[in-house]
Design an enzyme around this catalytic site. Sequence first.
Site, PDB file in Angstrom:
ATOM      1  N   TRP A 115       8.915  17.906 -22.227  1.00  0.00           N
ATOM      2  CA  TRP A 115       9.867  16.863 -21.794  1.00  0.00           C
ATOM      3  C   TRP A 115      10.933  17.453 -20.871  1.00  0.00           C
ATOM      4  O   TRP A 115      11.411  16.771 -19.957  1.00  0.00           O
ATOM      5  CB  TRP A 115      10.492  16.159 -22.996  1.00  0.00           C
ATOM      6  CG  TRP A 115      11.421  16.997 -23.842  1.00  0.00           C
ATOM      7  CD1 TRP A 115      11.067  17.793 -24.893  1.00  0.00           C
ATOM      8  CD2 TRP A 115      12.837  17.139 -23.707  1.00  0.00           C
ATOM      9  NE1 TRP A 115      12.171  18.416 -25.424  1.00  0.00           N
ATOM     10  CE2 TRP A 115      13.274  18.034 -24.720  1.00  0.00           C
ATOM     11  CE3 TRP A 115      13.792  16.604 -22.842  1.00  0.00           C
ATOM     12  CZ2 TRP A 115      14.615  18.403 -24.882  1.00  0.00           C
ATOM     13  CZ3 TRP A 115      15.132  16.975 -23.007  1.00  0.00           C
ATOM     14  CH2 TRP A 115      15.527  17.860 -24.012  1.00  0.00           C
TER      15      TRP A 115
ATOM     16  N   HIS B 131      19.894  24.926 -22.465  1.00  0.00           N
ATOM     17  CA  HIS B 131      20.574  23.662 -22.152  1.00  0.00           C
ATOM     18  C   HIS B 131      21.943  23.663 -22.824  1.00  0.00           C
ATOM     19  O   HIS B 131      22.163  24.356 -23.822  1.00  0.00           O
ATOM     20  CB  HIS B 131      19.735  22.460 -22.614  1.00  0.00           C
ATOM     21  CG  HIS B 131      19.419  22.460 -24.071  1.00  0.00           C
ATOM     22  ND1 HIS B 131      18.356  23.138 -24.609  1.00  0.00           N
ATOM     23  CD2 HIS B 131      20.056  21.892 -25.121  1.00  0.00           C
ATOM     24  CE1 HIS B 131      18.335  22.976 -25.918  1.00  0.00           C
ATOM     25  NE2 HIS B 131      19.364  22.227 -26.259  1.00  0.00           N
TER      26      HIS B 131
ATOM     27  N   PRO C 173      18.692  26.253 -31.398  1.00  0.00           N
ATOM     28  CA  PRO C 173      18.391  24.947 -30.805  1.00  0.00           C
ATOM     29  C   PRO C 173      17.070  24.427 -31.371  1.00  0.00           C
ATOM     30  O   PRO C 173      16.361  25.175 -32.050  1.00  0.00           O
ATOM     31  CB  PRO C 173      18.234  25.279 -29.321  1.00  0.00           C
ATOM     32  CG  PRO C 173      17.720  26.681 -29.309  1.00  0.00           C
ATOM     33  CD  PRO C 173      18.316  27.366 -30.524  1.00  0.00           C
TER      34      PRO C 173
HETATM   35  P1  M7G Z   1      18.834  21.078 -29.214  1.00  0.00           P
HETATM   36  O1  M7G Z   1      20.084  21.834 -29.436  1.00  0.00           O
HETATM   37  O2  M7G Z   1      17.637  21.858 -28.722  1.00  0.00           O
HETATM   38  O3  M7G Z   1      18.345  20.354 -30.516  1.00  0.00           O
HETATM   39  O4  M7G Z   1      19.194  19.934 -28.195  1.00  0.00           O
HETATM   40  P2  M7G Z   1      18.808  19.128 -31.392  1.00  0.00           P
HETATM   41  O5  M7G Z   1      17.888  17.979 -30.996  1.00  0.00           O
HETATM   42  O6  M7G Z   1      18.490  19.577 -32.797  1.00  0.00           O
HETATM   43  O7  M7G Z   1      20.246  18.890 -31.130  1.00  0.00           O
HETATM   44  C1  M7G Z   1      18.261  19.205 -27.480  1.00  0.00           C
HETATM   45  C2  M7G Z   1      18.937  17.945 -27.012  1.00  0.00           C
HETATM   46  O8  M7G Z   1      18.051  17.267 -26.164  1.00  0.00           O
HETATM   47  C3  M7G Z   1      19.274  17.000 -28.165  1.00  0.00           C
HETATM   48  O9  M7G Z   1      20.623  16.597 -28.065  1.00  0.00           O
HETATM   49  C4  M7G Z   1      18.278  15.850 -27.988  1.00  0.00           C
HETATM   50  O10 M7G Z   1      18.819  14.597 -28.396  1.00  0.00           O
HETATM   51  C5  M7G Z   1      17.999  15.886 -26.513  1.00  0.00           C
HETATM   52  N1  M7G Z   1      16.644  15.393 -26.155  1.00  0.00           N
HETATM   53  C6  M7G Z   1      15.501  15.646 -26.823  1.00  0.00           C
HETATM   54  N2  M7G Z   1      14.472  15.051 -26.170  1.00  0.00           N
HETATM   55  C7  M7G Z   1      13.072  15.140 -26.584  1.00  0.00           C
HETATM   56  C8  M7G Z   1      14.969  14.432 -25.059  1.00  0.00           C
HETATM   57  C9  M7G Z   1      14.369  13.688 -23.996  1.00  0.00           C
HETATM   58  O11 M7G Z   1      13.161  13.453 -23.912  1.00  0.00           O
HETATM   59  N3  M7G Z   1      15.226  13.240 -23.031  1.00  0.00           N
HETATM   60  C10 M7G Z   1      16.593  13.464 -23.098  1.00  0.00           C
HETATM   61  N4  M7G Z   1      17.350  12.977 -22.118  1.00  0.00           N
HETATM   62  N5  M7G Z   1      17.168  14.172 -24.086  1.00  0.00           N
HETATM   63  C11 M7G Z   1      16.363  14.656 -25.060  1.00  0.00           C
END
Ligand code: M7G
Length: 325
Positions: free
Chosen positions: A163, A265, A259
């Site tokens: 993604w 990110h 993460p």
């Molecule tokens: P993380 O710190 O890797 O993990 O953050 P977390 O989900 O446990 O916080 C990844 C961030 O990417 C999170 O805030 C998710 O809500 C966001 N995210 C995940 N996906 C699969 C997508 C997506 O497909 N599109 C967008 N715009 N954000 C995403």
Amino acid sequence: MAAAVEESAPKRLKSDSCGGARGDDGDGETNGGPAVLSPVSGFKTERVLRDSAREKTVFVHGKMDEQEAVIILEKTPIRQDTLEDMLKASTLKLEMKNDIYSTYQLQAPPHLNEIKTTVICPATEKHVKKYLRQETFLIEESGDDYSAITLPYINSQSFSVQWVYNILEKKAEADRIVFEDPDPNVGFVLLPDFKWDQKQLDDLYLIAIAHRRDIKSLRDLTSDDLPLLKNIQKKGLEAIQKRYSIPPSKLRVYLHYQPSYYHLHVHFTSLDYEAPGCGVERAHLLSDVIQNLQADSHYYRSRTITFPLRADDALLLKFKEAGKL
Ligand code: M7G
């Protein structure tokens, strides 16, 4: 009361094996326009993974077209700009009246009564575990633990970052990009996190995704990466100020460790919003990260970092097996 953000067009959903939703591993889709399919109408509930009356959310595991799926339903905040319309157009059912007090069930018109819905399909077992309410434990991971335990685990088990690549390659969410610096070394894409429906600023949540693909997490960072981090901080804050008129002093800018997705990110959230994962055990302020790397290039390579893991996380088991818990 939530301050409104300029209206964005609802998404059109493409039909595929998950009844219209796209999984983590597939190509993305970027179309705007009216919603035409309901991928969740055929959803067969298996169990509620987590729910919260306070947050008005429910995380449900089930099947869509025989595929494993997770859906997240979240009642959205009441918006100031539509309040008058809502009160005018709603019907009221009296529940009780006593002296000067009365309570009602208000039935708002459908367009003012939306539920933010996130569909993950096909969902992996790891997705199901991510959303299952679980007891958590703090792990203290030294630099050596990272190399011996965590890194091999990440390499074998982590979520797909397809993604992320779809976003960087404009195969998905291209119409949602708020800012991009295309430089391959210090560049990034800034866009709304999928947790934010962009209807109000109170729960503003954007992510900046680095173009570089060789940095998994905080652990990999050295002072060589300072130009990238400073660029994300400076241009990310400027872009948010320009688009949403929110100053840097009202934003919480941080990285997660661990993460969920191992591609660098940075999270930008409204300071007034207690975003999931913004607590001290998981969030590392970008400004602290920059200063720590300025003081010691190998700060994050060598220091012990503390983070929470859920009881059934396979990484927790690895730490247990290594006698570290
Ligand atoms: P993380 O710190 O890797 O993990 O953050 P977390 O989900 O446990 O916080 C990844 C961030 O990417 C999170 O805030 C998710 O809500 C966001 N995210 C995940 N996906 C699969 C997508 C997506 O497909 N599109 C967008 N715009 N954000 C995403």
